[in-house]
Design an enzyme around this catalytic site. Structure first.
Site, mmCIF file in Angstrom:
data_model
loop_
_atom_site.group_PDB
_atom_site.id
_atom_site.type_symbol
_atom_site.label_atom_id
_atom_site.label_comp_id
_atom_site.label_asym_id
_atom_site.label_seq_id
_atom_site.Cartn_x
_atom_site.Cartn_y
_atom_site.Cartn_z
ATOM 1 N N ASP A 141 0.864 -1.190 0.000
ATOM 2 C CA ASP A 141 0.000 0.000 0.000
ATOM 3 C C ASP A 141 0.890 1.226 0.000
ATOM 4 O O ASP A 141 2.061 1.150 0.325
ATOM 5 C CB ASP A 141 -0.856 0.000 1.282
ATOM 6 N N ASP A 201 1.439 4.537 2.049
ATOM 7 C CA ASP A 201 1.068 4.928 3.412
ATOM 8 C C ASP A 201 0.259 6.239 3.401
ATOM 9 O O ASP A 201 0.206 6.957 2.398
ATOM 10 C CB ASP A 201 2.337 5.051 4.265
HETATM 11 N N1 LIG Z 1 1.333 1.261 5.702
HETATM 12 C C1 LIG Z 1 1.811 0.381 6.584
HETATM 13 N N2 LIG Z 1 2.212 0.794 7.815
HETATM 14 C C2 LIG Z 1 2.710 -0.098 8.714
HETATM 15 N N3 LIG Z 1 2.822 -1.409 8.478
HETATM 16 C C3 LIG Z 1 2.428 -1.855 7.276
HETATM 17 N N4 LIG Z 1 2.441 -3.106 6.758
HETATM 18 C C4 LIG Z 1 1.933 -3.018 5.503
HETATM 19 N N5 LIG Z 1 1.599 -1.743 5.194
HETATM 20 C C5 LIG Z 1 1.905 -0.989 6.286
#
Ligand SMILES: Nc1ncnc2[nH]cnc12
Ligand SMILES: CSC[C@H]1O[C@H](OP(=O)(O)O)[C@H](O)[C@@H]1O
Length: 261
Positions: free
Chosen positions: A206, A208
């Protein structure tokens, strides 16, 4: 204990098994039981252990994983090199879902996790370069052979289990972070404290919260993106194992030289 394996893979979210025709070993350590029994099989001629860090039913959230027991158990059965795949969020728009990052640095933003085996005496390991150079080179080379481009970068490890706020996320990017996750620490330093080579293989699931404008990160999107890329990751891992040196002599292996342990 006689050596059962010299390489280990610690599986993360979405990677709960790896080895075929594996034997199972129920282990115990001075730090309690590891997340699950360790499975062991031969991969490309190398005795390999697998341990799912969250347990195979994902019962341990990131802040409750028995990190010390996991690393201790692996060292106890003879492991000297650890591959640590994990799901991560991208902190830069160009590091979107499906991207492979082989972290070269780490920023610890966890709190309240025990991050040492040594509660007495002067044991201070060198952690300037948290990841094994040889392991990183092997992952990069094998991934390229699979047609997968990899990126270097700094992994920020947050306490979780919540995802980061947009402001935190933007701050991590400004601090130089490339990806963010919740399990990369204290796993990395505990490996170093046992003089193990440790290589993280981060699969971006993803973007963030500070990178993407709309909804922020959801757990469902992490699992879905990981599932879409599991086979690529699995095939790289299985080819990296035999590419690792049989007798590693990286600085990681000498982390305890001269220490009172
Ligand atoms: N955006 C994210 N923040 C923290 N841990 C994760 N693991 C997968 N995506 C994450
Ligand atoms: C499933 S969402 C967050 C969860 O995913 C990552 O796990 P892992 O590092 O074990 O692949 C992240 O660190 C969180 O634990």
């Amino acid at each position: 204990m006689t050596s059962l394996a010299d390489v280990a893979v610690i599986g993360g979210s979405g990677l709960y098994s790896l080895l075929e025709d594996a034997e199972e070993h129920v282990l115990d350590t001075p730090f309690g039981a590891p997340s699950d029994p360790v499975t062991v099989a031969t991969v490309g001629g190398r005795r390999t252990a697998f341990l799912p860090r969250h347990g195979k039913d994902h019962r341990f959230p990131p802040h409750r994983i028995p990190y010390r027991a996991n690393l201790w158990a692996l060292r106890e059965i003879g492991v000297r090199q650890v591959l640590a795949p994990c799901a991560v969020g991208g902190l830069r728009p160009e590091l979107g879902p499906g991207t492979f990052v082989v972290p070269d640095q780490l920023i610890d933003r966890t709190s309240g996790r025990i991050q040492t085996f040594y509660d007495t005496g002067a044991v201070h390991v060198n952690f300037a370069d948290p990841y094994c150079a040889t392991g990183r080179a092997a992952v990069t080379k094998v991934a390229a052979e699979h047609g997968i481009e990899t990126h270097d970068g700094t992994m920020v490890v947050v306490e979780g289990p919540r995802f980061s706020s947009r402001a935190e996320s933007r701050w991590f990017t400004a601090m130089g972070g490339a990806v963010v996750n919740m399990t990369g620490h204290p796993e990395a330093v505990l490996a170093r404290e046992l003089a193990l080579c440790y290589t993280s293989i981060a699969l971006v699931t993803d973007l963030d919260a500070g990178v993407e404008g709309d909804h922020g990160v959801t757990m469902d999107e992490v699992f879905a993106a990981f599932a879409a890329n599991t086979e690529r990751l699995r095939s790289v891992l299985l080819d990296v194992i035999p590419a690792l040196p049989e007798h590693p002599d990286d600085p990681c292996q000498h982390a305890l030289d001269g220490m009172p342990v």
